[in-house]
Design a protein around this motif. Structure first.
Motif, mmCIF file in Angstrom:
data_model
loop_
_atom_site.group_PDB
_atom_site.id
_atom_site.type_symbol
_atom_site.label_atom_id
_atom_site.label_comp_id
_atom_site.label_asym_id
_atom_site.label_seq_id
_atom_site.Cartn_x
_atom_site.Cartn_y
_atom_site.Cartn_z
ATOM 1 N N TRP A 129 0.847 -1.199 0.000
ATOM 2 C CA TRP A 129 0.000 0.000 0.000
ATOM 3 C C TRP A 129 0.886 1.255 0.000
ATOM 4 C CZ3 TRP A 129 -0.955 4.645 2.243
ATOM 5 C CH2 TRP A 129 -2.172 5.255 1.947
ATOM 6 N N ARG A 167 0.788 3.838 -3.157
ATOM 7 C CA ARG A 167 0.130 5.136 -2.976
ATOM 8 C C ARG A 167 1.115 6.295 -2.865
ATOM 9 N NH1 ARG A 167 -3.412 4.343 -5.596
ATOM 10 N NH2 ARG A 167 -4.550 6.188 -4.908
ATOM 11 N N ARG A 200 -2.055 5.657 10.701
ATOM 12 C CA ARG A 200 -1.422 5.100 9.498
ATOM 13 C C ARG A 200 -1.491 6.044 8.300
ATOM 14 N NH1 ARG A 200 -5.582 0.517 7.070
ATOM 15 N NH2 ARG A 200 -7.308 1.937 6.661
ATOM 16 N N ALA A 201 -2.427 6.999 8.350
ATOM 17 C CA ALA A 201 -2.576 7.917 7.216
ATOM 18 C C ALA A 201 -1.427 8.929 7.139
ATOM 19 C CB ALA A 201 -3.908 8.650 7.306
ATOM 20 N N VAL A 247 3.325 6.884 7.932
ATOM 21 C CA VAL A 247 4.094 6.145 6.922
ATOM 22 C C VAL A 247 4.776 7.088 5.915
ATOM 23 C CG1 VAL A 247 2.507 4.185 7.123
ATOM 24 C CG2 VAL A 247 2.154 5.852 5.299
ATOM 25 N N LEU A 248 4.432 8.379 5.964
ATOM 26 C CA LEU A 248 4.812 9.275 4.865
ATOM 27 C C LEU A 248 6.083 10.107 5.092
ATOM 28 C CD1 LEU A 248 1.268 10.701 4.005
ATOM 29 C CD2 LEU A 248 2.508 8.907 2.787
ATOM 30 N N MET A 300 -3.689 15.485 8.677
ATOM 31 C CA MET A 300 -3.704 15.784 7.239
ATOM 32 C C MET A 300 -4.914 15.174 6.548
ATOM 33 S SD MET A 300 -0.758 15.021 4.401
ATOM 34 C CE MET A 300 -0.894 13.253 4.501
ATOM 35 N N GLY A 322 -5.219 13.960 3.402
ATOM 36 C CA GLY A 322 -4.262 13.616 2.347
ATOM 37 C C GLY A 322 -4.791 13.779 0.933
ATOM 38 N N ASN A 323 -6.026 13.300 0.745
ATOM 39 C CA ASN A 323 -6.607 13.339 -0.585
ATOM 40 C C ASN A 323 -6.743 14.752 -1.131
ATOM 41 O OD1 ASN A 323 -8.058 12.135 -2.738
ATOM 42 N ND2 ASN A 323 -8.543 10.503 -1.249
ATOM 43 N N PHE A 370 -3.394 16.328 -1.774
ATOM 44 C CA PHE A 370 -2.855 15.770 -3.019
ATOM 45 C C PHE A 370 -3.353 16.574 -4.216
ATOM 46 C CE2 PHE A 370 -2.569 12.976 -6.602
ATOM 47 C CZ PHE A 370 -1.476 12.169 -6.368
ATOM 48 N N ALA A 386 7.274 14.505 -1.641
ATOM 49 C CA ALA A 386 6.160 14.122 -0.767
ATOM 50 C C ALA A 386 5.545 12.807 -1.217
ATOM 51 C CB ALA A 386 5.101 15.215 -0.748
ATOM 52 N N ASN A 387 5.392 12.661 -2.528
ATOM 53 C CA ASN A 387 4.670 11.502 -3.046
ATOM 54 C C ASN A 387 5.081 11.324 -4.509
ATOM 55 O OD1 ASN A 387 2.575 9.970 -4.380
ATOM 56 N ND2 ASN A 387 1.348 10.247 -2.517
ATOM 57 N N ARG A 427 3.562 10.021 -6.884
ATOM 58 C CA ARG A 427 2.479 10.312 -7.843
ATOM 59 C C ARG A 427 2.355 11.819 -8.094
ATOM 60 N NH1 ARG A 427 -2.734 8.436 -5.979
ATOM 61 N NH2 ARG A 427 -1.902 8.492 -3.868
ATOM 62 N N ILE A 428 2.614 12.627 -7.053
ATOM 63 C CA ILE A 428 2.592 14.090 -7.244
ATOM 64 C C ILE A 428 3.769 14.496 -8.142
ATOM 65 C CG2 ILE A 428 2.803 16.355 -6.105
ATOM 66 C CD1 ILE A 428 1.511 15.151 -3.617
ATOM 67 N N PHE A 454 5.486 22.212 -2.221
ATOM 68 C CA PHE A 454 4.137 22.550 -1.754
ATOM 69 C C PHE A 454 4.011 22.042 -0.330
ATOM 70 C CE2 PHE A 454 -0.285 21.542 -0.953
ATOM 71 C CZ PHE A 454 -0.963 22.611 -1.513
ATOM 72 N N GLY A 455 3.351 22.807 0.535
ATOM 73 C CA GLY A 455 3.212 22.328 1.909
ATOM 74 C C GLY A 455 2.140 23.047 2.695
#
Ligand code: COA
Length: 322
Positions: free
Chosen positions: A33, A37, A152-153, A156-157, A212, A214-215, A218, A251-252, A254-255, A309-310
């Motif tokens: 996951w 993600r 967990r949201a 992990v990041l 956060m 998150g969605n 994002f 950050a991610n 996918r971003i 971005f933050g």
């Protein structure tokens, strides 16, 4: 005319590596996951006796050595951080003390994950107006101390680390342009709970933890980063194909990929460290820059786009001729 030029980079990551598999033993998550993600595989976590200023100092010493600049020649220190050792003094003042210098200005900048963009913007203005000629610009964060390790949201990041650059006065840019923005309207999407003056009760809800949505973050990040990339290119009259490298906030994945796609840049021209470092907030861009400079990917003369971005919300970019 005077410009600012990056003459050296440095980085520091704590020794302890925490893998996604280790996180599986802490919260209800899976390596699959987290990788799917976010692109993250592992992060570094500071030792109990390690502080933000310790990490900042290590990164700064590396950057000074790379730039071949003596500590005594530094005339300004700016640290971007949202996780200082204490509310005050600033991390920059502590780094100054640990470097054994005094009397020069030293201060922190607080703009969450965009912090390094804001610090670079300010440092660039100092150099261009003759206020400083040898500046240490550092991003350093210890997010492991403000993570709720049962959420967990978010837990992990993020990871811990520091990155630094030495900015020096030069006859040619250097920092070609910087662009910074803020919008306090959406602060509830990403913030740290608790307030200065909270007396620490038994209630978990009073502790200082990252919260956060998150969605929504994002979606806002992808939109803002696309806009600021366009603003930076248009402001300098250049096109996407002029860029050598994208060095984004990590950050991610996918971003990062979405921004690269908008810039028509293949992922081979994007510096990615989020898999190894996770999100180190204001440390992530100088750390990524340092990795790619040291492994030889980024070379003198390359045209780099930094963007971040933050929380705040804040976002920023810089066009840099390395
Ligand atoms: N492990 C397993 N499942 C998890 C999880 C985890 N660590 N965290 C959340 N989930 C679950 C959620 O509970 C949700 O389950 P549900 O559908 O049953 O309710 C599901 O996964 C999807 O959650 P969602 O938040 O919609 O996932 P996402 O695809 O948006 O990805 C983020 C989540 C946080 C990775 C992503 O939104 C993100 O990266 N946002 C931006 C973060 C960021 O950049 N922050 C800092 C700004 S600098």
């Amino acid at each position: 005319m005077t410009f600012a030029r990056i003459s050296g980079t440095g980085g520091y990551l704590p020794e302890r590596v925490m893998t996604n598999h280790e996180l599986e033993t802490i919260v209800d998550t899976s390596d699959e996951w987290i990788r799917d993600r976010s692109g993250i595989r592992q992060r570094h976590i500071a030792a109990d006796n390690e502080t933000t200023s310790d990490m900042a100092l290590s990164a700064a010493r590396e950057a000074l050595a790379a730039a071949k600049v003596e500590v005594a020649d530094i005339d300004l220190i700016i640290v971007a951080t949202t996780t200082p050792d204490r509310v005050f003094p600033s991390v920059a003042c502590t780094v100054q003390r640990k470097l054994g210098i005094h009397d020069i200005p030293a201060f922190d900048i607080h703009a969450a994950c965009s912090g390094f963009m804001f610090a670079l913007d300010v440092a660039n203005r100092f150099v261009k107006t003759g206020g400083a000629s040898n500046v240490l610009v550092i991003g350093a964060e210890i997010y492991s101390r403000i993570l709720d390790w049962s959420d967990r949201a978010t837990c992990v990041l993020f990871g811990d680390g520091a990155g630094a650059v030495v900015l020096q006065a030069a006859e040619e840019a250097g920092i070609v342009s910087t662009h910074i923005h803020s919008n306090g309207k959406h602060e509830e999407l990403l913030y740290v709970s608790g307030s200065v003056g909270d007396r620490g009760t038994e209630r978990q809800s009073d502790a200082a933890f990252i919260k956060m949505r998150g969605n929504e973050i994002f979606r806002k990040a992808v939109a803002a980063l696309g806009n600021i990339a366009r603003e930076t290119l248009a402001g300098n009259g250049i096109t996407k194909s002029d860029l050598s490298w994208l060095v984004p906030h990590q950050a991610n994945l996918r971003i990062i990929s979405a921004t690269a796609k908008k810039l028509c840049l293949p992922m081979e021209r994007v510096v990615v460290t989020v898999d190894q470092h996770a999100n180190t907030s204001s440390a992530s861009i100088p750390l990524a820059l340092d990795v790619a400079v040291r492994d030889g990917r980024i070379k003198r003369g390359d045209l780099l786009l930094f963007e971040a971005f933050g929380a705040g919300l804040t976002w920023g970019s810089a066009l840099v001729k390395y």
